[in-house]
Design an enzyme around this catalytic site. Structure first.
Site, PDB file in Angstrom:
ATOM      1  N   ARG A  51       0.860  -1.130   0.051  1.00 57.00           N
ATOM      2  CA  ARG A  51       0.057   0.016  -0.154  1.00 57.00           C
ATOM      3  C   ARG A  51       0.709   1.375  -0.053  1.00 57.00           C
ATOM      4  O   ARG A  51       0.707   2.159  -0.841  1.00 57.00           O
ATOM      5  CB  ARG A  51      -1.077   0.130   1.374  1.00 57.00           C
ATOM      6  CG  ARG A  51      -2.309  -0.551   1.216  1.00 57.00           C
ATOM      7  CD  ARG A  51      -2.699  -1.022   2.485  1.00 57.00           C
ATOM      8  NE  ARG A  51      -1.797  -1.939   2.984  1.00 57.00           N
ATOM      9  CZ  ARG A  51      -1.842  -3.183   2.529  1.00 57.00           C
ATOM     10  NH1 ARG A  51      -3.014  -3.612   1.913  1.00 57.00           N
ATOM     11  NH2 ARG A  51      -0.969  -4.115   2.939  1.00 57.00           N
ATOM     12  N   THR A  52       1.712   1.303   0.884  1.00 57.00           N
ATOM     13  CA  THR A  52       2.365   2.594   1.132  1.00 57.00           C
ATOM     14  C   THR A  52       3.143   3.078  -0.016  1.00 57.00           C
ATOM     15  O   THR A  52       3.142   4.277  -0.434  1.00 57.00           O
ATOM     16  CB  THR A  52       3.162   2.374   2.423  1.00 57.00           C
ATOM     17  OG1 THR A  52       2.511   2.225   3.588  1.00 57.00           O
ATOM     18  CG2 THR A  52       3.972   3.884   2.649  1.00 57.00           C
ATOM     19  N   LYS A  81      27.058  -2.761  -1.567  1.00 57.47           N
ATOM     20  CA  LYS A  81      28.560  -2.523  -1.609  1.00 57.47           C
ATOM     21  C   LYS A  81      28.791  -1.575  -0.460  1.00 57.47           C
ATOM     22  O   LYS A  81      29.765  -0.854  -0.525  1.00 57.47           O
ATOM     23  CB  LYS A  81      28.753  -1.503  -2.847  1.00 57.47           C
ATOM     24  CG  LYS A  81      28.172  -2.519  -3.984  1.00 57.47           C
ATOM     25  CD  LYS A  81      28.423  -1.485  -5.285  1.00 57.47           C
ATOM     26  CE  LYS A  81      27.772  -2.226  -6.796  1.00 57.47           C
ATOM     27  NZ  LYS A  81      27.824  -1.458  -7.843  1.00 57.47           N
ATOM     28  N   ARG A 102      11.463   3.852   3.110  1.00 55.15           N
ATOM     29  CA  ARG A 102      11.067   2.747   4.101  1.00 55.15           C
ATOM     30  C   ARG A 102      12.274   2.014   4.621  1.00 55.15           C
ATOM     31  O   ARG A 102      12.876   1.699   3.573  1.00 55.15           O
ATOM     32  CB  ARG A 102       9.817   1.958   3.884  1.00 55.15           C
ATOM     33  CG  ARG A 102       9.757   0.924   4.761  1.00 55.15           C
ATOM     34  CD  ARG A 102       8.320   0.143   4.482  1.00 55.15           C
ATOM     35  NE  ARG A 102       7.270   0.988   5.074  1.00 55.15           N
ATOM     36  CZ  ARG A 102       6.028   0.280   4.858  1.00 55.15           C
ATOM     37  NH1 ARG A 102       5.828  -0.800   4.480  1.00 55.15           N
ATOM     38  NH2 ARG A 102       4.802   1.122   5.445  1.00 55.15           N
ATOM     39  N   HIS A 130       5.575   5.801  11.484  1.00 58.64           N
ATOM     40  CA  HIS A 130       5.002   5.779  10.134  1.00 58.64           C
ATOM     41  C   HIS A 130       4.154   6.905  10.197  1.00 58.64           C
ATOM     42  O   HIS A 130       2.670   6.919  10.050  1.00 58.64           O
ATOM     43  CB  HIS A 130       4.453   4.507   9.997  1.00 58.64           C
ATOM     44  CG  HIS A 130       3.898   4.018   8.727  1.00 58.64           C
ATOM     45  ND1 HIS A 130       3.869   4.877   7.498  1.00 58.64           N
ATOM     46  CD2 HIS A 130       3.423   2.843   8.398  1.00 58.64           C
ATOM     47  CE1 HIS A 130       3.469   4.349   6.588  1.00 58.64           C
ATOM     48  NE2 HIS A 130       3.024   3.129   6.786  1.00 58.64           N
TER      49      HIS A 130
HETATM   50  C1  NCD Z   1       1.910  -1.059   8.184  1.00 63.14           C
HETATM   51  C2  NCD Z   1       3.269  -1.036   8.527  1.00 63.14           C
HETATM   52  O1  NCD Z   1       3.982  -0.976   7.453  1.00 63.14           O
HETATM   53  O2  NCD Z   1       3.878  -0.363   9.486  1.00 63.14           O
HETATM   54  N1  NCD Z   1       1.328  -1.316   6.755  1.00 63.14           N
HETATM   55  C3  NCD Z   1       1.173  -0.237   6.078  1.00 63.14           C
HETATM   56  O3  NCD Z   1       1.933   0.601   5.969  1.00 63.14           O
HETATM   57  N2  NCD Z   1      -0.063  -0.046   5.697  1.00 63.14           N
HETATM   58  C4  NCD Z   1       1.049  -1.849   9.222  1.00 63.14           C
HETATM   59  C5  NCD Z   1       1.758  -3.430   9.116  1.00 63.14           C
HETATM   60  O4  NCD Z   1       2.721  -3.742   8.536  1.00 63.14           O
HETATM   61  O5  NCD Z   1       1.235  -4.258  10.040  1.00 63.14           O
END
Ligand code: NCD
Length: 295
Positions: A51-52, A81, A102, A130
């Site tokens: 999703r993100t 590397k 991320r 997040h």
């Molecule tokens: C979350 C995350 O990556 O922290 N997912 C997301 O970004 N929608 C929640 C999760 O992974 O449980």
């Protein structure tokens, strides 16, 4: 609040007015396009995502900007590397106008941002934060309820390791919210994330009737020392149709997804289930944020 040219690393950068302005802007994004033609975004993902990453990329594309993406930074980038995050940040910032990142380690996004000459947006740094998930979670409830003040906000699940709960809790300190925290033994919320009144429980059935918001998330298996350790919590807290019978008529059920077993599929058609709506809302919130940062 002026986010132009700023890194978005933490929820602590937002105040109440800034949040409400962002939500109004996100609402506008539901019908309007944008004006980021000619801008280029890089998504650097060192940790899995569905999703993100898609959401950020959809947001940029819908605003007329362009996207370059690496979903496998751990395996295919100069990380292999032994390039430092600082150098990677410096380099990528010479190429694009904004970076979305991320990574599994707390503080990693700030490290890369330290040497970046363009804004860097935190899309999750380990168990820590997040921010954009927190923003879209609050936006979803704000849209449903018209306000965030006066609500009882339940958090149900792995409150220790889920960065989603940490980001929600930090953003909610700007509103008159009371928390009901439900976790398995040993996975309680670290208290420094909570501002305001809260009570804790191990038993969802006995407190669900109080909650205006039922915010859930899976046990964060990848944060445990071993899979055996995570296995102990399997099925620990489950929201199913029977449990939902005890919830308020107008409760809002949140989950950032992916879900594992913490919400049964039977709940999906309940009108109180908003977790798939959250996904769409996330695109609007990220559009609004990208506009502010690059505007
Ligand atoms: C979350 C995350 O990556 O922290 N997912 C997301 O970004 N929608 C929640 C999760 O992974 O449980």
């Amino acid at each position: 609040m002026d986010f132009q040219g700023q890194h978005i690393l933490s929820t602590n950068q937002f105040d109440k007015d800034g949040l409400l302005v962002l939500f109004e802007e996100a609402k506008k994004m539901e019908s309007e396009g944008g004006d980021l033609k000619g801008k280029l975004m890089a998504t650097l993902f060192y940790e899995p995502s569905t999703r993100t990453r898609f959401s950020f990329e959809a947001a940029m594309n819908r605003l007329g900007g362009k996207v370059m993406s690496n979903a496998d930074m751990m395996e295919t980038s100069a990380h292999t590397k032994r390039e430092t995050l600082e150098d990677t940040g410096k380099v990528v910032s010479k190429i694009v106008d904004v970076i979305v990142m991320r990574h599994p380690e707390k503080g990693s996004v700030a490290k890369l941002a330290a040497k970046s000459e363009v804004p860097v947006i935190n899309a999750g740094d380990g168990a820590s934060e997040h921010p954009t998930q927190g923003l879209l979670d609050l936006y979803t409830v704000w849209k449903e309820k018209g306000t965030l003040d006066g609500l009882i906000w339940g958090m149900v699940g792995d409150l220790k390791n889920s960065r989603v709960f940490h980001s929600q809790a930090d953003l909610l300190r700007h509103f008159d919210v009371k928390f009901v925290l439900v976790s398995p033994e040993g996975l309680e919320m670290p208290t420094d994330y909570i501002n305001g009144e809260f009570r804790e429980s191990k038993d969802l059935a006995s407190v669900i009737a109080d909650m205006d918001v039922i915010s859930t998330n899976r046990i964060q298996e990848e944060r445990f020392a071993s899979s055996e350790e995570a296995e102990k919590y399997k099925g620990a807290l489950i929201l199913d149709e029977v449990m939902m019978n005890g919830a308020k008529e107008d409760a809002v059920v949140l989950n950032p997804l992916p879900r594992v077993d913490e919400i049964t599929v039977g709940v999906d058609d309940d009108p109180r289930a908003k977790y798939f709506d959250q996904v769409e809302n996330g695109v609007y919130v990220r559009m609004a944020l990208l506009k502010k940062v690059l505007g």
